[in-house]
Design an enzyme around this catalytic site. Structure first.
Site, PDB file in Angstrom:
ATOM      1  N   ALA A 177       0.596  -1.212   0.040  1.00 33.41           N
ATOM      2  CA  ALA A 177       0.104  -0.036   0.114  1.00 33.41           C
ATOM      3  C   ALA A 177       0.860   1.265   0.189  1.00 33.41           C
ATOM      4  CB  ALA A 177      -1.010  -0.047   1.220  1.00 33.41           C
ATOM      5  N   ALA A 178       2.216   1.259  -0.301  1.00 39.51           N
ATOM      6  CA  ALA A 178       2.958   2.463  -0.366  1.00 39.51           C
ATOM      7  C   ALA A 178       2.619   3.215  -1.599  1.00 39.51           C
ATOM      8  CB  ALA A 178       4.290   2.143  -0.267  1.00 39.51           C
ATOM      9  N   GLY A 179       2.376   2.627  -2.638  1.00 33.57           N
ATOM     10  CA  GLY A 179       1.918   3.328  -3.764  1.00 33.57           C
ATOM     11  C   GLY A 179       0.619   3.935  -3.631  1.00 33.57           C
ATOM     12  N   ASP A 180      -0.319   3.160  -3.045  1.00 39.12           N
ATOM     13  CA  ASP A 180      -1.800   3.540  -2.827  1.00 39.12           C
ATOM     14  C   ASP A 180      -1.722   4.981  -1.727  1.00 39.12           C
ATOM     15  OD1 ASP A 180      -2.557   1.366  -4.327  1.00 39.12           O
ATOM     16  OD2 ASP A 180      -2.607   0.135  -2.428  1.00 39.12           O
TER      17      ASP A 180
HETATM   18  O1  RIB Z   1      -1.513  -2.093  -3.082  1.00 36.27           O
HETATM   19  C1  RIB Z   1      -1.741  -2.872  -1.994  1.00 36.27           C
HETATM   20  C2  RIB Z   1      -3.015  -3.695  -2.108  1.00 36.27           C
HETATM   21  O2  RIB Z   1      -3.224  -4.448  -3.319  1.00 36.27           O
HETATM   22  C3  RIB Z   1      -3.320  -4.690  -1.218  1.00 36.27           C
HETATM   23  O3  RIB Z   1      -4.353  -4.129  -0.126  1.00 36.27           O
HETATM   24  C4  RIB Z   1      -4.149  -5.678  -1.784  1.00 36.27           C
HETATM   25  O4  RIB Z   1      -5.658  -5.820  -1.428  1.00 36.27           O
HETATM   26  C5  RIB Z   1      -4.077  -5.653  -3.241  1.00 36.27           C
HETATM   27  O5  RIB Z   1      -5.205  -4.833  -3.743  1.00 36.27           O
END
Ligand code: RIB
Length: 315
Positions: free
Chosen positions: A251-254
């Site tokens: 989730a770093a990119g998110d």
């Molecule tokens: O980018 C990380 C995410 O990728 C995780 O939370 C997982 O659910 C996938 O969608």
């Protein structure tokens, strides 16, 4: 809906996380790991990140009508996210991601998409007002392509800017075009979309310029510990990362994308917004999991201030 709303359209997953010494090869079983179940999904992570960074967020996603849905929706509300665009489908399960993380914080993720692929173009048309009233649309590539393409078209025809995080990249079903005002990709995604090997800052620069030619006004190629490369109106620059102890890069990119969206709506300059997003992302990799790792606004501001006082990160 407030006029400065960020509408995120994307996936939600139940993340089953196993932390291991190393990622298993094909046919290999690795024992001795630890387990954590949290919530994630690239869309949900970006919605949570934008909200915690200070944005007004509305989220369009599809869940199964199962035991996970009520808790997920409550968690969104706890983060102040408008959940009126959350759809529940009886015939499918909520998306599930099996996340394996090694001792260096690197991951491999397998996704059973479930409800994320049950969202249709008709569902998106039903949310037309929510798209048209937004100040910015944030999307990723983890829902059905026909729904994603319809959302981009509705936003484009209403002149609402779209930030598209092309993650994951598989088969390139959603065409890269000027309808994506801002394209955010990592090295792997940039390699596939630009059709070239992207290695390091120089490779990211070449790919970013090439992707910029395909239409997006802004292209950002993220490089993990090497920061990111930004191209905007034919002008490119490198933004360095902060040096931190990495525990889990999930989730770093998110977190980067969500924080970037919040910063852009505060009308920070693009470069300042990218630095803010880089700080948010740096905090997230020091923690385990997706939602639990995403920082709040005060933490991001405090971290950025501390890093500024400490001076430039050594190369
Ligand atoms: O980018 C990380 C995410 O990728 C995780 O939370 C997982 O659910 C996938 O969608």
């Amino acid at each position: 809906m407030p006029a400065r709303t960020i509408t995120v359209i994307g996936s939600t997953n139940v993340d089953m996380i196993s932390r291991l010494d190393h990622l298993p090869a094909v046919g290999e079983s690795v024992t001795g790991g630890t387990f954590l179940q949290t919530y994630g999904g690239k869309g949900a992570n970006q919605a949570v990140a934008a909200a915690r960074a200070g944005g007004e967020v509305s989220f369009i996603t599809c869940l199964g009508d199962d035991q996970y849905a009520p808790q997920i929706i409550q968690n969104f509300r706890n983060d102040g996210i408008d959940t009126s665009g959350v759809i529940k489908r009886k015939e499918v399960h909520t998306g599930v991601a099996l996340v394996l993380v090694d001792q260096h914080g690197r991951n491999s993720i397998a996704i059973a998409s479930g409800a994320n692929f049950a969202i249709t173009a008709a569902d998106i048309v039903h949310e037309t007002d929510c798209i048209r009233e937004a100040a910015l649309i944030v999307m990723q590539n983890e829902i059905s392509p026909e729904a994603a393409i319809r959302a981009i078209d509705i936003a484009h025809s209403a002149r609402i800017p779209v930030m598209f995080n092309y993650a994951p990249v598989s088969g390139v079903p959603v065409p890269v075009s000027a309808k994506m005002n801002m394209l955010v990709v990592n090295e792997t995604e940039a390699s596939q979309l630009a059709g070239m090997d992207v290695i390091g800052v120089d490779g990211a620069r070449d790919a970013a310029y090439q992707l910029h030619e395909m239409g997006p006004a802004v292209v950002i190629v993220t490089l993990g510990p090497d920061g990111s490369y930004v191209v905007h109106q034919n002008h490119g620059y490198h933004v360095p990362a902060y040096k931190v102890k990495v525990l889990d890069t999930t989730a770093a990119g998110d977190t980067f994308c969500g924080a970037l969206a919040a910063a852009i709506l505060e009308e920070m300059s693009l470069e300042h917004a990218v630095r803010f997003a880089t700080a948010a992302s740096a905090i997230s990799v020091t923690r385990v999991g997706a939602w639990p790792s995403i920082p709040k606004r005060q933490e991001i501001d405090a971290f950025a201030e501390k890093m500024q006082e400490a001076g430039p990160t050594p190369a």
